[in-house]
Design a protein around this motif. Structure first.
Motif: not given
Length: 391
Positions: A250, A278-283, A378
Motif C-alpha cells: 500500500n 493517510t492512505n489514498q482514501s484519506g483515512k 494499490d
C-alpha cells in the motif's frame, strides 16, 4: 554494515574463534559452530548427527553437552566477535537495539525458568538483547552482541539493567562510536528512557507514552503530536498480509515535522519528529513520534533521514529475528542456565558469520521506495504507468 572477514568458510571462522584455547575447548568450539551452521539447529542431537564422528553419536552429544558448562567461553567468544566488528563502526553507524523472549513451552525443569509463566501468558523468563550495526546505503548488517538472561536468576535486577549493560559493553568496544536506534516496538519504554537520559548518548528513539518539556511546559506525547506542525510531505510504502500469497503493498502519504523538546529533569536540547500518514482514501493512520539528539537542522532531508532510521529498526529487527528463527532456538534441550547462555552465544557467532557472507536485510516491510517483489499494489509502478499511458 559490512565487516571484512578474515575467513571464507565456517571452518576457518570457527578456527579463528577457537585460537588460544586448550585443545578440548578449541575442538568443542569448532564442532559447535560448524555443527550449528550445518544442522541449522541448536539441538545437540542434530548437531552431533551432522558432525558424523567415528564414534557413537550419543557419545558426541554427551561431549558437547559436557563442554557447554565452560561459562568462560561465552564472554570470550562474544568479546572476540564484538571487538573485531567494532573496528568498523563509525560515528554515523546505526546501532539497533532489540529485546525479545526465548520461548520454551513446557520447560518446567529448566533452571531459572518460571514454570507458571509458560502456561499462563507469553511473558517468558528468558530474555535476549540483540545489538545490530548497520550503515546507510547497504543491505548488510553486523550482529555485534547477543546476551541472554533469566528474570529468575540470582543476579537479575531488571530487563532495563541487562539492556543497559549490553549497550555499555558495545560502546566500550566502539569507543563511543555509533548512534542508537530504539523503538518501543522492541524495547520496554522504561529501558528507552534510561538509555536516552545519558547526556552523551546519540540516539533516535520511538516512544508512545510519557511526558516531554516544550516551551517550559510539560506535555504528553499525544498532545505534542496533535499540535506539531508538519510542513513536509512524501510517500511511503508498506506491506500488509500474513504470507507472500496474500501480501498487499500500500502507498501512504506522509506529513512530518518537528518541535524542540527536552526530557524532564534535563537541559539537553532534543527534537521530537512527528510523522502522520493517510492512505489514498484519506483515512488517517496512527501517528508516530521520534525523540532524537541528531536533528541539527529543520531541512526536509534531515527529517526524512530520521523517519528512514525508524523504518530500518522495523525491517532490521524482523530480519535478525527471522534469521534466528531459522535455527529453531527453542529446540534446545539443555537444562542448565550457563549452558544455555553459551549455546545462545555460539548461535550468535554463526548468525554473525552468515550475516557477513550470505545474509542481508530480508525484510522490507516498510520503505520510502516501492518494495521489490510480486505484490498486489494499490498504486502503479513507474513502468506500469508508462505502459498505461501509451494505451
Amino acid at each position: 554494515m559490512k565487516v571484512p572477514l578474515r575467513y571464507k568458510t565456517i571452518e576457518d571462522f570457527a578456527a579463528w574463534l577457537s585460537e588460544g584455547n586448550h585443545k578440548p575447548s578449541a575442538k568443542f568450539l569448532r564442532d559447535m559452530i560448524v555443527g550449528i551452521q550445518s544442522a541449522r539447529s541448536v539441538n545437540l542431537t542434530e548437531i552431533a548427527a551432522v558432525l558424523n564422528e567415528d564414534i557413537n553419536q550419543h557419545a558426541t552429544q554427551k561431549r558437547l553437552s559436557r563442554n557447554l558448562i565452560r561459562k568462560e567461553l561465552a564472554d570470550a567468544v562474544a568479546d572476540q566477535i564484538l571487538n573485531h566488528a567494532a573496528e568498523y563502526v563509525t560515528t554515523s553507524t546505526t546501532l539497533v537495539v532489540i529485546s525479545h523472549s526465548l520461548e520454551k513451552p513446557k520447560s518446567r525443569m529448566m533452571q531459572y525458568q518460571d514454570a507458571s509463566s509458560c502456561f499462563t501468558h507469553a511473558d517468558y523468563s528468558f530474555r535476549i538483547c540483540e545489538i545490530v550495526a548497520h550503515d546507510t546505503d547497504t543491505d548488510f548488517y553486523a550482529p555485534l552482541l547477543s546476551v541472554l538472561w533469566s528474570r529468575n536468576a540470582p543476579d537479575y535486577v531488571s530487563d532495563t539493567d541487562e539492556i543497559r549493560k549490553a549497550v555499555e559493553r558495545v560502546f566500550t568496544a566502539t569507543n563511543g562510536r555509533g548512534v542508537l536506534a530504539l523503538s518501543s516496538d522492541f524495547l520496554p519504554e522504561k529501558s528507552i528512557y534510561e538509555l536516552i537520559q545519558n547526556q552523551n548518548s546519540r540516539f533516535t528513539a520511538r516512544i508512545v507514552n510519557g511526558h516531554l518539556i516544550y516551551h517550559r511546559q510539560t506535555h504528553t506525547i499525544d498532545d505534542l503530536i496533535e499540535h506539531c506542525d508538519t510542513p513536509y510531505g512524501g510517500t511511503m510504502f508498506k506491506l500488509r498480509g500474513e504470507d507472500s500469497d496474500s501480501t498487499n503493498e500500500n502507498l501512504l502519504f506522509m506529513q512530518y515535522g518537528s518541535v524542540p523538546i527536552r526530557l524532564p529533569d534535563s537541559q539537553r536540547p532534543l527534537k521530537l519528529v512527528v510523522l502522520k500518514t493517510t492512505n489514498q482514501s484519506g483515512k488517517a493512520g496512527k501517528a508516530m513520534a521520534l525523540v532524537t539528539s541528531e536533528l541539527k537542522n529543520r531541512s526536509r532531508q534531515a527529517h526524512t533521514d530520521h523517519i528512514a532510521t525508524q523504518f530500518l529498526v522495523w525491517n532490521l529487527s524482523e530480519s535478525i529475528l527471522e534469521q534466528k528463527r531459522n535455527f529453531s532456538p527453542d529446540g534446545f534441550r539443555v537444562l542448565n542456565y550457563e549452558r544455555l547462555q553459551l549455546l545462545m552465544t555460539l548461535l550468535h557467532a554463526v548468525i554473525f558469520f552468515d550475516a557477513q557472507t550470505t545474509g542481508h536485510l530480508s525484510n522490507h516491510g516498510v520503505s520510502l521506495q516501492p518494495i521489490p517483489g510480486d505484490y498486489v499494489r494499490d498504486f502503479l509502478l513507474p513502468g506500469e504507468a508508462e505502459v498505461l499511458h501509451r494505451k
